[in-house]
Design an enzyme around this catalytic site. Sequence first.
Site, PDB file in Angstrom:
ATOM      1  N   LYS A  54       0.839  -1.204   0.000  1.00 15.63           N
ATOM      2  CA  LYS A  54       0.000   0.000   0.000  1.00 15.63           C
ATOM      3  C   LYS A  54       0.872   1.251   0.000  1.00 15.63           C
ATOM      4  O   LYS A  54       0.609   2.209  -0.740  1.00 15.63           O
ATOM      5  CB  LYS A  54      -0.930  -0.006   1.220  1.00 15.63           C
ATOM      6  CG  LYS A  54      -2.062  -1.028   1.115  1.00 15.63           C
ATOM      7  CD  LYS A  54      -2.813  -1.204   2.428  1.00 15.63           C
ATOM      8  CE  LYS A  54      -3.855  -2.312   2.311  1.00 15.63           C
ATOM      9  NZ  LYS A  54      -4.497  -2.663   3.587  1.00 15.63           N
ATOM     10  N   GLN A  98      -4.571  -1.018   9.921  1.00 12.54           N
ATOM     11  CA  GLN A  98      -4.497  -2.366   9.352  1.00 12.54           C
ATOM     12  C   GLN A  98      -5.033  -3.395  10.351  1.00 12.54           C
ATOM     13  O   GLN A  98      -4.636  -3.409  11.513  1.00 12.54           O
ATOM     14  CB  GLN A  98      -3.026  -2.680   8.999  1.00 12.54           C
ATOM     15  CG  GLN A  98      -2.819  -4.000   8.310  1.00 12.54           C
ATOM     16  CD  GLN A  98      -3.415  -4.054   6.905  1.00 12.54           C
ATOM     17  OE1 GLN A  98      -3.327  -3.103   6.136  1.00 12.54           O
ATOM     18  NE2 GLN A  98      -4.039  -5.160   6.579  1.00 12.54           N
ATOM     19  N   ASP A 124     -11.197   3.169   4.582  1.00 14.85           N
ATOM     20  CA  ASP A 124     -11.587   1.752   4.563  1.00 14.85           C
ATOM     21  C   ASP A 124     -13.108   1.592   4.627  1.00 14.85           C
ATOM     22  O   ASP A 124     -13.618   0.472   4.547  1.00 14.85           O
ATOM     23  CB  ASP A 124     -10.967   1.029   5.765  1.00 14.85           C
ATOM     24  CG  ASP A 124      -9.930  -0.010   5.340  1.00 14.85           C
ATOM     25  OD1 ASP A 124      -9.845  -0.296   4.134  1.00 14.85           O
ATOM     26  OD2 ASP A 124      -9.232  -0.526   6.222  1.00 14.85           O
TER      27      ASP A 124
END
Length: 314
Positions: A54, A98, A124
């Site tokens: 990422k 994460q 997200d």
Amino acid sequence: MAARLLDGAAVAQQIRASVAPRSAEFAKKAGRPPGLAIVLVGDDPASEIYVRNKLKSAGEESLRAELERLPATASLEELLAVVERLNRSDVHDGILVQSPLPAAMGEDAERRVFDLIDPSKDVDGLHPTNVGRLVQNRAWLVSCTPAGVIELLDQSGVTMAGSRAVVIGRSDIVGKPMALLLLHRNATVTVCHSKTADLPQIAAEADILVAAIGRPAFVTRDFVRPGATVVDIGTTQVSDRAVVERLFPPESKRRAAFDRRGSIVVGDVHPDAAEVAGAITPVPGGVGPLTIAMLLKNTIAAAEARLTSGARRP
Ligand code: NAP
């Protein structure tokens, strides 16, 4: 006849190509690049790889991505303090924590963290405000993997309206948003999970079958209606040679990769399903690159929204 391969990597490249000029335009107006903060707690090897990819991809499209690292021993309060600081930051437009978080943080840790992220920076799409907006079909920050799957289906000419879609898996980050997005595209959607009875029969009714389970090769050819479109979201690192030998023939690329590295990523869909499906996503190279591309797209969207309307809340 072998199924048509749906090229997630190519569609991801198109999405990323649309992000780069928007990044440059943003930087010109804001006097800084769009900023993404990725928070990684602990040293889970799979998470390390995802995060590295990422960060690298963000840099390639002129976004400024920063890693905030916390040790596996960090407390939930420490993590919440980092999120609060990033919420207040003027130079961070997107925040991604994460998952999974270390088990020691407690069962409700992820929920508490996602609840705290400023919804306008929630790249997200996991804050309840963004989930609620998704339910009402007015979301602008949607969970990256399912949003990427919709882009792939669109770009591949797969008709969703009027189709029968079956999603296997009901996680907050993949299965549920996937089902909602398909519903909003006028598919008739069934969601299956670990308690579903007659799963293969239900799956075999699907025009579009999405597997998001995390069980290597679980979806065998009898789950697949002939000609169906199959989307394999699952990624499991497999290091058991017997499993790899059962799934892939001796001269195949996957076997060669296993021999080189000692483990490979295997999807939820059995390779034999490609003989029945009309179209299928490969693993690797199918859904994975789309997830990253959508993260970059969400970050630039969040940055642009903050620029035009201040620190806008959705
Ligand atoms: P998750 O939170 O573990 O959820 C798995 C889901 O699968 C659950 O809803 C579970 O049902 C269901 N399930 C498990 N075993 C099942 C069975 N035997 N029969 C039917 N359903 C079953 O996982 P996730 O975060 O959604 O991720 C799913 C997979 O996608 C993983 O392999 C993950 O690595 C992969 N993934 C890939 C990407 C990518 O970019 N390619 C991105 C995200 C995730 P219950 O709810 O009943 O427990």
